[in-house]
Structure formats: C-alpha cells, structure tokens
Design a protein around this motif. Structure first.
Motif, mmCIF file in Angstrom:
data_model
loop_
_atom_site.group_PDB
_atom_site.id
_atom_site.type_symbol
_atom_site.label_atom_id
_atom_site.label_comp_id
_atom_site.label_asym_id
_atom_site.label_seq_id
_atom_site.Cartn_x
_atom_site.Cartn_y
_atom_site.Cartn_z
ATOM 1 N N ILE A 1 0.854 -1.184 0.000
ATOM 2 C CA ILE A 1 0.000 0.000 0.000
ATOM 3 C C ILE A 1 0.894 1.240 0.000
ATOM 4 N N ILE A 2 0.721 2.054 -1.021
ATOM 5 C CA ILE A 2 1.533 3.255 -1.161
ATOM 6 C C ILE A 2 0.638 4.471 -0.905
ATOM 7 N N PRO A 3 0.880 5.197 0.188
ATOM 8 C CA PRO A 3 0.037 6.354 0.476
ATOM 9 C C PRO A 3 0.227 7.464 -0.560
ATOM 10 N N ILE A 4 -0.786 8.280 -0.724
ATOM 11 C CA ILE A 4 -0.708 9.416 -1.634
ATOM 12 C C ILE A 4 0.367 10.384 -1.149
ATOM 13 N N ARG A 5 0.361 10.673 0.144
ATOM 14 C CA ARG A 5 1.318 11.607 0.726
ATOM 15 C C ARG A 5 2.068 10.888 1.840
ATOM 16 N N PRO A 6 3.355 10.619 1.632
ATOM 17 C CA PRO A 6 4.111 9.914 2.671
ATOM 18 C C PRO A 6 4.376 10.811 3.884
ATOM 19 N N THR A 7 4.593 10.175 5.017
ATOM 20 C CA THR A 7 4.897 10.895 6.246
ATOM 21 C C THR A 7 6.401 11.037 6.380
ATOM 22 N N HIS A 8 6.857 12.267 6.397
ATOM 23 C CA HIS A 8 8.293 12.519 6.582
ATOM 24 C C HIS A 8 8.645 12.241 8.041
ATOM 25 N N PRO A 9 9.808 11.651 8.294
ATOM 26 C CA PRO A 9 10.177 11.366 9.682
ATOM 27 C C PRO A 9 10.281 12.618 10.543
ATOM 28 N N GLY A 10 10.457 13.765 9.912
ATOM 29 C CA GLY A 10 10.487 15.018 10.668
ATOM 30 C C GLY A 10 9.171 15.299 11.367
ATOM 31 N N SER A 11 8.066 14.909 10.745
ATOM 32 C CA SER A 11 6.774 15.121 11.404
ATOM 33 C C SER A 11 6.618 14.178 12.598
ATOM 34 N N VAL A 12 7.219 13.004 12.519
ATOM 35 C CA VAL A 12 7.225 12.084 13.657
ATOM 36 C C VAL A 12 8.042 12.699 14.793
ATOM 37 N N LEU A 13 9.179 13.276 14.436
ATOM 38 C CA LEU A 13 10.026 13.939 15.432
ATOM 39 C C LEU A 13 9.273 15.107 16.074
ATOM 40 N N LYS A 14 8.581 15.888 15.274
ATOM 41 C CA LYS A 14 7.811 17.021 15.801
ATOM 42 C C LYS A 14 6.783 16.549 16.827
ATOM 43 N N CYS A 15 6.051 15.490 16.480
ATOM 44 C CA CYS A 15 5.047 14.940 17.411
ATOM 45 C C CYS A 15 5.704 14.441 18.696
ATOM 46 N N GLU A 16 6.852 13.806 18.560
ATOM 47 C CA GLU A 16 7.563 13.278 19.725
ATOM 48 C C GLU A 16 8.009 14.406 20.646
ATOM 49 N N LEU A 17 8.540 15.472 20.065
ATOM 50 C CA LEU A 17 8.976 16.608 20.884
ATOM 51 C C LEU A 17 7.784 17.268 21.575
ATOM 52 N N GLN A 18 6.680 17.416 20.838
ATOM 53 C CA GLN A 18 5.476 18.007 21.432
ATOM 54 C C GLN A 18 4.950 17.148 22.573
ATOM 55 N N ALA A 19 4.922 15.836 22.363
ATOM 56 C CA ALA A 19 4.418 14.928 23.398
ATOM 57 C C ALA A 19 5.265 14.997 24.665
ATOM 58 N N ARG A 20 6.547 15.271 24.499
ATOM 59 C CA ARG A 20 7.437 15.347 25.654
ATOM 60 C C ARG A 20 7.563 16.766 26.208
ATOM 61 N N GLY A 21 6.915 17.713 25.544
ATOM 62 C CA GLY A 21 6.973 19.099 25.997
ATOM 63 C C GLY A 21 8.340 19.740 25.804
ATOM 64 N N ILE A 22 9.044 19.333 24.762
ATOM 65 C CA ILE A 22 10.383 19.866 24.491
ATOM 66 C C ILE A 22 10.292 20.884 23.351
ATOM 67 N N LYS A 23 10.852 22.065 23.580
ATOM 68 C CA LYS A 23 10.884 23.089 22.536
ATOM 69 C C LYS A 23 11.971 22.753 21.522
ATOM 70 N N GLN A 24 11.691 23.065 20.274
ATOM 71 C CA GLN A 24 12.632 22.735 19.198
ATOM 72 C C GLN A 24 14.005 23.357 19.416
#
Length: 114
Positions: A8-31
């Motif tokens: 299954i090939i998604p129309i728009r792939p998820t860049h790992p940077g967006s995963v990193l962004k979510c992880e930082l937000q979940a941990r309350g860490i500022k970029q």
C-alpha cells in the motif's frame, strides 16, 4: 490475491520530521532547546521537522541518544519515506502515460459518441 500492507503506497508519505515534531510536542520539548541539546543548529532541526531535510545517520544517532528511540527506527522511517516518493513518481508516470494514450485513442475513435 490478497493485498500486503507493504504494497500500500500512500498518496502523501509521512516525513520522519513530522514524527520527530510529534515526539517533541508529546514530551513538551521546545525545538530550539532540543537543537541545542543535540548539538544541532536550530534552523537545521527546523528543516528536518518541516520535511525539507532528510534524517541522516548522524542525526539518527543524535536522536537515539537524546530520545531513546533507536537509530534503526529513524533510518527505517527515512528509507520508507524515500521509497514511497519513488513509488509515487513511478505510479504517477504510468498514470500520465495511460491518460495520454486514452486521450489519443479517444481523439481517433471519437469515443464520446460511442
């Protein structure tokens, strides 16, 4: 024939940077604080998070040390992103060729009246 999830090939792939962004937000860490902590210029981290820069092996090692998420996971995310981009390009080029062929045949046969 059954469809495998790997096929299954998604129309728009998820860049790992967006995963990193979510992880930082979940941990309350500022970029900017995280960039400083891993010894990376804040603009470079921002580009990774925005999907403008790839996660390299060096960055993956830093992420593993700082977040406890393995190097291999980050590299797998980046490799999967790259693979999906390539597959999407292949699929899109096949679709374009098929559309052009259909238009060519349609103009010859005047299919609107058939």
């Amino acid at each position: 024939m059954a469809t495998n999830a790997k096929d299954i090939i998604p129309i728009r792939p998820t860049h790992p940077g967006s995963v990193l962004k979510c992880e930082l937000q979940a941990r309350g860490i500022k970029q900017k604080d995280f960039a400083r902590a891993i010894g990376m210029p804040a603009p470079n981290l921002s580009e990774v998070i925005k999907g403008k820069r790839h996660i390299t092996e060096t960055i993956a090692i830093k992420l593993e040390k700082a977040l406890g998420i393995s190097f291999q996971i980050w590299m797998n995310l980046q490799n999967r992103y790259n693979y999906i981009l390539k597959r999407r390009a292949e699929i899109d080029s096949v679709d374009i060729a098929a559309t052009m062929e259909e238009q060519s045949i349609s103009s010859i046969l005047n299919l609107t009246y058939i």
